[in-house]
Design a protein around this motif. Sequence first.
Motif, PDB file in Angstrom:
ATOM      1  N   LYS A  12      38.359   7.936 -37.092  1.00  0.00           N
ATOM      2  CA  LYS A  12      37.650   7.432 -36.188  1.00  0.00           C
ATOM      3  C   LYS A  12      37.933   5.794 -36.419  1.00  0.00           C
ATOM      4  CE  LYS A  12      32.600   5.897 -35.226  1.00  0.00           C
ATOM      5  NZ  LYS A  12      31.314   5.792 -35.933  1.00  0.00           N
ATOM      6  N   LYS A  13      38.376   5.263 -35.204  1.00  0.00           N
ATOM      7  CA  LYS A  13      38.543   3.873 -35.057  1.00  0.00           C
ATOM      8  C   LYS A  13      37.692   3.221 -34.145  1.00  0.00           C
ATOM      9  CE  LYS A  13      42.179   1.180 -33.036  1.00  0.00           C
ATOM     10  NZ  LYS A  13      43.413   1.085 -32.158  1.00  0.00           N
ATOM     11  N   ALA A  14      37.408   1.771 -34.644  1.00  0.00           N
ATOM     12  CA  ALA A  14      36.294   0.929 -33.826  1.00  0.00           C
ATOM     13  C   ALA A  14      36.824  -0.452 -34.100  1.00  0.00           C
ATOM     14  CB  ALA A  14      35.151   1.197 -34.442  1.00  0.00           C
ATOM     15  N   GLU A  15      36.863  -1.155 -32.692  1.00  0.00           N
ATOM     16  CA  GLU A  15      37.027  -2.623 -33.029  1.00  0.00           C
ATOM     17  C   GLU A  15      35.657  -3.177 -33.104  1.00  0.00           C
ATOM     18  OE1 GLU A  15      39.431  -6.245 -30.873  1.00  0.00           O
ATOM     19  OE2 GLU A  15      39.302  -4.393 -29.595  1.00  0.00           O
ATOM     20  N   LEU A  16      35.541  -3.681 -34.294  1.00  0.00           N
ATOM     21  CA  LEU A  16      34.127  -4.314 -34.634  1.00  0.00           C
ATOM     22  C   LEU A  16      33.666  -5.706 -33.887  1.00  0.00           C
ATOM     23  CD1 LEU A  16      34.223  -3.436 -38.637  1.00  0.00           C
ATOM     24  CD2 LEU A  16      33.506  -2.030 -36.585  1.00  0.00           C
ATOM     25  N   ALA A  17      34.759  -6.533 -33.709  1.00  0.00           N
ATOM     26  CA  ALA A  17      34.730  -7.846 -33.210  1.00  0.00           C
ATOM     27  C   ALA A  17      36.364  -8.165 -32.616  1.00  0.00           C
ATOM     28  CB  ALA A  17      34.201  -8.822 -34.019  1.00  0.00           C
ATOM     29  N   PRO A  18      36.457  -8.995 -31.799  1.00  0.00           N
ATOM     30  CA  PRO A  18      37.931  -9.184 -31.481  1.00  0.00           C
ATOM     31  C   PRO A  18      38.744  -9.532 -32.511  1.00  0.00           C
ATOM     32  CG  PRO A  18      36.467 -10.244 -30.027  1.00  0.00           C
ATOM     33  CD  PRO A  18      35.576  -9.938 -31.202  1.00  0.00           C
ATOM     34  N   GLY A  19      39.818  -8.812 -32.661  1.00  0.00           N
ATOM     35  CA  GLY A  19      40.499  -9.005 -33.973  1.00  0.00           C
ATOM     36  C   GLY A  19      40.336  -8.107 -35.317  1.00  0.00           C
ATOM     37  N   PHE A  20      39.080  -7.463 -35.196  1.00  0.00           N
ATOM     38  CA  PHE A  20      38.620  -6.844 -36.418  1.00  0.00           C
ATOM     39  C   PHE A  20      38.438  -5.240 -36.373  1.00  0.00           C
ATOM     40  CE2 PHE A  20      37.220 -11.192 -36.999  1.00  0.00           C
ATOM     41  CZ  PHE A  20      37.288 -11.594 -38.327  1.00  0.00           C
ATOM     42  N   PHE A  21      38.994  -4.594 -37.220  1.00  0.00           N
ATOM     43  CA  PHE A  21      38.986  -3.083 -36.879  1.00  0.00           C
ATOM     44  C   PHE A  21      38.535  -2.342 -37.996  1.00  0.00           C
ATOM     45  CE2 PHE A  21      42.082  -4.877 -33.667  1.00  0.00           C
ATOM     46  CZ  PHE A  21      41.871  -4.187 -32.720  1.00  0.00           C
ATOM     47  N   ARG A  22      38.039  -1.082 -37.726  1.00  0.00           N
ATOM     48  CA  ARG A  22      37.531  -0.267 -38.921  1.00  0.00           C
ATOM     49  C   ARG A  22      38.139   0.864 -38.655  1.00  0.00           C
ATOM     50  NH1 ARG A  22      31.487   1.626 -41.160  1.00  0.00           N
ATOM     51  NH2 ARG A  22      32.476   3.570 -41.668  1.00  0.00           N
ATOM     52  N   PHE A  69      39.854  -4.388 -41.429  1.00  0.00           N
ATOM     53  CA  PHE A  69      40.970  -5.302 -41.641  1.00  0.00           C
ATOM     54  C   PHE A  69      40.897  -6.331 -40.450  1.00  0.00           C
ATOM     55  CE2 PHE A  69      43.046  -1.948 -39.449  1.00  0.00           C
ATOM     56  CZ  PHE A  69      43.623  -2.491 -38.477  1.00  0.00           C
ATOM     57  N   GLU A  70      41.332  -7.516 -40.644  1.00  0.00           N
ATOM     58  CA  GLU A  70      41.561  -8.308 -39.456  1.00  0.00           C
ATOM     59  C   GLU A  70      43.250  -8.560 -38.950  1.00  0.00           C
ATOM     60  OE1 GLU A  70      40.553 -13.220 -38.486  1.00  0.00           O
ATOM     61  OE2 GLU A  70      40.601 -12.242 -40.521  1.00  0.00           O
ATOM     62  N   VAL A  71      43.399  -8.580 -37.868  1.00  0.00           N
ATOM     63  CA  VAL A  71      44.743  -8.794 -37.321  1.00  0.00           C
ATOM     64  C   VAL A  71      45.123 -10.228 -37.715  1.00  0.00           C
ATOM     65  CG1 VAL A  71      45.958  -8.781 -35.470  1.00  0.00           C
ATOM     66  CG2 VAL A  71      44.481  -7.139 -35.584  1.00  0.00           C
ATOM     67  N   ARG A  72      46.109 -10.234 -38.581  1.00  0.00           N
ATOM     68  CA  ARG A  72      46.401 -11.925 -39.042  1.00  0.00           C
ATOM     69  C   ARG A  72      48.055 -11.922 -38.687  1.00  0.00           C
ATOM     70  NH1 ARG A  72      43.384 -13.009 -44.724  1.00  0.00           N
ATOM     71  NH2 ARG A  72      41.400 -13.564 -43.638  1.00  0.00           N
ATOM     72  N   GLY A  73      49.089 -11.102 -38.653  1.00  0.00           N
ATOM     73  CA  GLY A  73      50.151 -11.109 -38.401  1.00  0.00           C
ATOM     74  C   GLY A  73      50.637  -9.827 -37.520  1.00  0.00           C
ATOM     75  N   ASP A  74      52.094  -9.590 -37.605  1.00  0.00           N
ATOM     76  CA  ASP A  74      52.584  -8.656 -37.003  1.00  0.00           C
ATOM     77  C   ASP A  74      52.438  -7.294 -37.578  1.00  0.00           C
ATOM     78  OD1 ASP A  74      54.050 -10.311 -35.078  1.00  0.00           O
ATOM     79  OD2 ASP A  74      56.115 -10.478 -36.499  1.00  0.00           O
ATOM     80  N   GLY A 134      29.267 -15.480 -44.137  1.00  0.00           N
ATOM     81  CA  GLY A 134      29.743 -16.610 -43.433  1.00  0.00           C
ATOM     82  C   GLY A 134      30.843 -16.114 -42.681  1.00  0.00           C
ATOM     83  N   PHE A 135      30.920 -16.785 -41.444  1.00  0.00           N
ATOM     84  CA  PHE A 135      31.855 -16.555 -40.410  1.00  0.00           C
ATOM     85  C   PHE A 135      32.406 -17.618 -39.651  1.00  0.00           C
ATOM     86  CE2 PHE A 135      29.801 -12.280 -40.952  1.00  0.00           C
ATOM     87  CZ  PHE A 135      31.069 -11.463 -41.259  1.00  0.00           C
ATOM     88  N   ARG A 136      33.268 -17.673 -38.919  1.00  0.00           N
ATOM     89  CA  ARG A 136      33.785 -19.112 -38.337  1.00  0.00           C
ATOM     90  C   ARG A 136      32.978 -19.054 -37.164  1.00  0.00           C
ATOM     91  NH1 ARG A 136      38.490 -15.894 -38.691  1.00  0.00           N
ATOM     92  NH2 ARG A 136      38.436 -15.380 -36.600  1.00  0.00           N
ATOM     93  N   THR A 137      32.361 -17.910 -36.377  1.00  0.00           N
ATOM     94  CA  THR A 137      31.629 -17.964 -35.133  1.00  0.00           C
ATOM     95  C   THR A 137      30.964 -16.811 -34.795  1.00  0.00           C
ATOM     96  OG1 THR A 137      31.948 -18.662 -32.726  1.00  0.00           O
ATOM     97  CG2 THR A 137      33.629 -17.207 -33.892  1.00  0.00           C
ATOM     98  N   ALA A 138      30.096 -16.644 -33.795  1.00  0.00           N
ATOM     99  CA  ALA A 138      29.174 -15.479 -33.617  1.00  0.00           C
ATOM    100  C   ALA A 138      30.027 -14.498 -33.357  1.00  0.00           C
ATOM    101  CB  ALA A 138      28.102 -15.770 -32.681  1.00  0.00           C
ATOM    102  N   ALA A 139      31.366 -14.606 -32.597  1.00  0.00           N
ATOM    103  CA  ALA A 139      32.063 -13.564 -31.972  1.00  0.00           C
ATOM    104  C   ALA A 139      32.753 -12.579 -33.240  1.00  0.00           C
ATOM    105  CB  ALA A 139      32.995 -14.085 -31.002  1.00  0.00           C
ATOM    106  N   ALA A 140      32.907 -13.386 -34.272  1.00  0.00           N
ATOM    107  CA  ALA A 140      33.530 -12.984 -35.763  1.00  0.00           C
ATOM    108  C   ALA A 140      32.722 -12.049 -36.496  1.00  0.00           C
ATOM    109  CB  ALA A 140      34.354 -14.104 -36.244  1.00  0.00           C
ATOM    110  N   VAL A 141      31.367 -11.956 -36.062  1.00  0.00           N
ATOM    111  CA  VAL A 141      30.564 -11.425 -37.286  1.00  0.00           C
ATOM    112  C   VAL A 141      30.619  -9.781 -37.196  1.00  0.00           C
ATOM    113  CG1 VAL A 141      27.961 -10.959 -37.656  1.00  0.00           C
ATOM    114  CG2 VAL A 141      28.822 -13.193 -36.850  1.00  0.00           C
ATOM    115  N   ILE A 142      30.752  -9.315 -38.258  1.00  0.00           N
ATOM    116  CA  ILE A 142      31.031  -8.122 -38.469  1.00  0.00           C
ATOM    117  C   ILE A 142      30.238  -7.280 -39.772  1.00  0.00           C
ATOM    118  CG2 ILE A 142      33.284  -7.622 -37.665  1.00  0.00           C
ATOM    119  CD1 ILE A 142      34.227  -7.781 -40.585  1.00  0.00           C
TER     120      ILE A 142
END
Length: 253
Positions: A12-22, A69-74, A134-142
């Motif tokens: 199973k793959k899911a994008e929990l928030a923009p740039g955050f995947f499970r 995980f969060e997409v942080r690099g290549d 704690g998160f940067r913004t609402a869009a990053a809450v997972i």
Amino acid sequence: MSYLQGSFPIRKKAELAPGFFRFDLECPKLAEKASAGQFVHIRVPGFTLRRPISIAKILPGKEGLALVFEVRGDGTKELSRLREGDLLDLMGPLGHGFTLLAPDAKAVFAGGGIGLPPLLEAASHYRRPTVLAGFRTAAAVILREDFEAIGADFRLSTDDGTAGEAGTVLPLLDRRLAEDKADILYACGPAPMLRAVRDLALGRGIRCELSLEERMGCGVGACLVCACKTAGGMKQVCKDGPVFPAEEVRFDG
């Protein structure tokens, strides 16, 4: 250190928030050996060095593991492109995890950003944990729903105030510790946050464990890339950690 290495399917793959995947992986033999706070070392197609990813959850029946995980690099960008059914090459479980007390103990968890997923399995052990996120913004809450599903008292802050309380997780933690005693405190996140959590816990005489985040090469203690300073001298996050008693960790260079 006892671990397994192999290729396991992404069920199973899911994008929990923009740039955050499970990713939920089918790996029962690995899940059987895993414990809260450990990690796996992933080989991303096309990249030589593996990426350490914390175990977010041991799936029901120990059928596999959930990784967040969060997409942080290549490398993590390429990892995010994998699909359900693809095989993922990983080693694990690696490292030393959290110490778990009796399920009815008063446990408090503090996570900053991608430091929240490593706390989920440990929080699941307790009957009524308090989770401060704690998160940067609402869009990053997972993972809010995941923590609330296990009965956690989930309290949220964002740097920009778009969700929960404005500011960092530290004021939430300070108030929670003033409300009622805590038998143990767990934290994972950026180093400045961990330093503040450590100082707060030690100042109040509360047992505390910190999960450190470091770049890694081998993941098994051979390359010395992830060395960290402790009261007992230099240690390795991959082999001696990633979880350390708070009083042992040094953040002064």
